[in-house]
Design a protein around this motif. Sequence first.
Motif, PDB file in Angstrom:
ATOM      1  N   LEU A   3      32.263  59.886  33.184  1.00 53.22           N
ATOM      2  CA  LEU A   3      32.044  58.555  33.742  1.00 53.22           C
ATOM      3  C   LEU A   3      30.614  58.078  33.486  1.00 53.22           C
ATOM      4  O   LEU A   3      30.379  56.903  33.169  1.00 53.22           O
ATOM      5  N   ILE A   4      29.663  58.997  33.597  1.00 54.41           N
ATOM      6  CA  ILE A   4      28.260  58.660  33.333  1.00 54.41           C
ATOM      7  C   ILE A   4      28.089  58.226  31.881  1.00 54.41           C
ATOM      8  O   ILE A   4      27.390  57.256  31.570  1.00 54.41           O
ATOM      9  N   LYS A   5      28.751  58.957  30.991  1.00 58.37           N
ATOM     10  CA  LYS A   5      28.677  58.602  29.571  1.00 58.37           C
ATOM     11  C   LYS A   5      29.240  57.205  29.326  1.00 58.37           C
ATOM     12  O   LYS A   5      28.696  56.426  28.536  1.00 58.37           O
ATOM     13  N   ILE A   8      26.696  54.590  30.550  1.00 60.06           N
ATOM     14  CA  ILE A   8      25.571  54.498  29.604  1.00 60.06           C
ATOM     15  C   ILE A   8      25.995  53.749  28.348  1.00 60.06           C
ATOM     16  O   ILE A   8      25.243  52.930  27.806  1.00 60.06           O
ATOM     17  N   LEU A   9      27.218  54.005  27.907  1.00 61.46           N
ATOM     18  CA  LEU A   9      27.744  53.313  26.731  1.00 61.46           C
ATOM     19  C   LEU A   9      27.861  51.813  26.995  1.00 61.46           C
ATOM     20  O   LEU A   9      27.565  50.999  26.120  1.00 61.46           O
ATOM     21  N   VAL A  14      25.773  46.214  26.221  1.00 65.51           N
ATOM     22  CA  VAL A  14      25.131  45.049  26.829  1.00 65.51           C
ATOM     23  C   VAL A  14      23.859  44.670  26.071  1.00 65.51           C
ATOM     24  O   VAL A  14      23.536  43.490  25.910  1.00 65.51           O
ATOM     25  N   LEU A  15      23.130  45.681  25.576  1.00 68.89           N
ATOM     26  CA  LEU A  15      21.841  45.437  24.927  1.00 68.89           C
ATOM     27  C   LEU A  15      21.956  45.024  23.460  1.00 68.89           C
ATOM     28  O   LEU A  15      20.928  44.813  22.802  1.00 68.89           O
ATOM     29  N   LEU A  47      33.124  45.262  22.008  1.00 64.33           N
ATOM     30  CA  LEU A  47      32.869  46.700  22.131  1.00 64.33           C
ATOM     31  C   LEU A  47      32.920  47.156  23.578  1.00 64.33           C
ATOM     32  O   LEU A  47      33.440  48.240  23.880  1.00 64.33           O
ATOM     33  N   ALA A  48      32.386  46.331  24.492  1.00 62.00           N
ATOM     34  CA  ALA A  48      32.405  46.686  25.915  1.00 62.00           C
ATOM     35  C   ALA A  48      33.835  46.805  26.430  1.00 62.00           C
ATOM     36  O   ALA A  48      34.160  47.716  27.212  1.00 62.00           O
TER      37      ALA A  48
END
Length: 416
Positions: A3-5, A8-9, A14-15, A47-48
């Motif tokens: 979930l953390i990965k 972060i993805l 977003v950036l 992508l998100a």
Amino acid sequence: MSLIKEVILQFFFVLIPFVMFNIYCRDKMRNFSRSFILFTSSISLFLAMTFASSVIDGVIFDTRYVIMFFGLVYGGIQTGLILLGEFVIYRLYLGGEGSIVAMLIAVFSFVVSLLMYRSYKTTHRKTIFTISAGMVFSIVALTLTYFYFPHYFVENLTYHFLVIPLQNSLGIWILMSLFSKSVSDKEIFIKHAQNEKIETMSHVAASLAHEVRNPLTAVKGFLRLMQENPTDLTKNAQYMNICMDEIQRTEMILSEYLAISKPLTNRYEPVNVAEMLKVMRAVMSPFAILHNVELEVRTPETSVTIMANPDEIKQVLVNFIKNAIEACANVRKGRVFLSLMVEEGKAILVIKDNGVGMDEGQMKRLGSIYFSTKSSGTGLGLTYSYHVIHTFGGTVTVNSKPNVGTKFSITFPYQE
């Protein structure tokens, strides 16, 4: 850990507009455009949604609301609507039982974005505003999710109350803050470059006016003398010769300014420097004889080829040889010696004279715009020459001593 990965993805996706702005617009004299915002936001949104975080199949959460708000703020309502349309089409394609709820959340979030995006541009507390916007998007999403999927919501309270608000609030704050800072820096850079350009133009205009005014003043004065004494043919002939010299000097000054302002071309072709030096010896010999200077050129028997623009190289050689000859004009037995050699895969041209020479301070300023060791010079010839040599990968070194002479060593990338 998985979930953390995923979170972060999502931050990375977003950036994407920020990263692409710094890559694409870094060296350009303009800021972002609406088409740029639409293009980068569309990629980011796709992508998100493709790699969204999810606890169960069919119900996905990503940073779509952050990206749509960003597109609305920097791209306008039309961009926001296009991103909303992209989301609807792609979400229907992805399917799952959460697709209907996702449509409702998107509609509500878009309405909230429309109400907030104008306020964002005027507020001075952008950090608090963006984090609050992220929390509002999270509340809208969680409220409608709870209404349609209460069991799923209660079973995953930690995920909904921690991951989703963090993903939205932190994501929108990072994107809006970094992009806003980059845009502000770009505006400062553009403004500085424009001011610098105006300052340079003013400097050039003032310098040109000063350089041209001197010979024109002399011409005006001698013409007035000729007007006052039209019958004195001997003096008038002398005055006429002086006027012609001054007009010729004015033409030379204007030619130097035009040469330095003309953009360098990207046309590179093989140039035989050895052959070109022989041609330049024939061209510059009359000028050397006129100044009582001996001009000697020594070249290898074989061709020495470099990749350059032949017209620009010819102008560079004229500038260096002319300066060397003029440096020897008032020296007894003035001599200018040019030698070409190939060492360690590089072509080296040495231009040596026994002229007036230069001190350390003068050598350091060589090639700087408007600096010249000659009282009647503009310095633009060497400025242009240095620029040409550096453009195609060459270097220039100089050794000189006052009243002894000067030695220029020009290194060219040698073409086998």
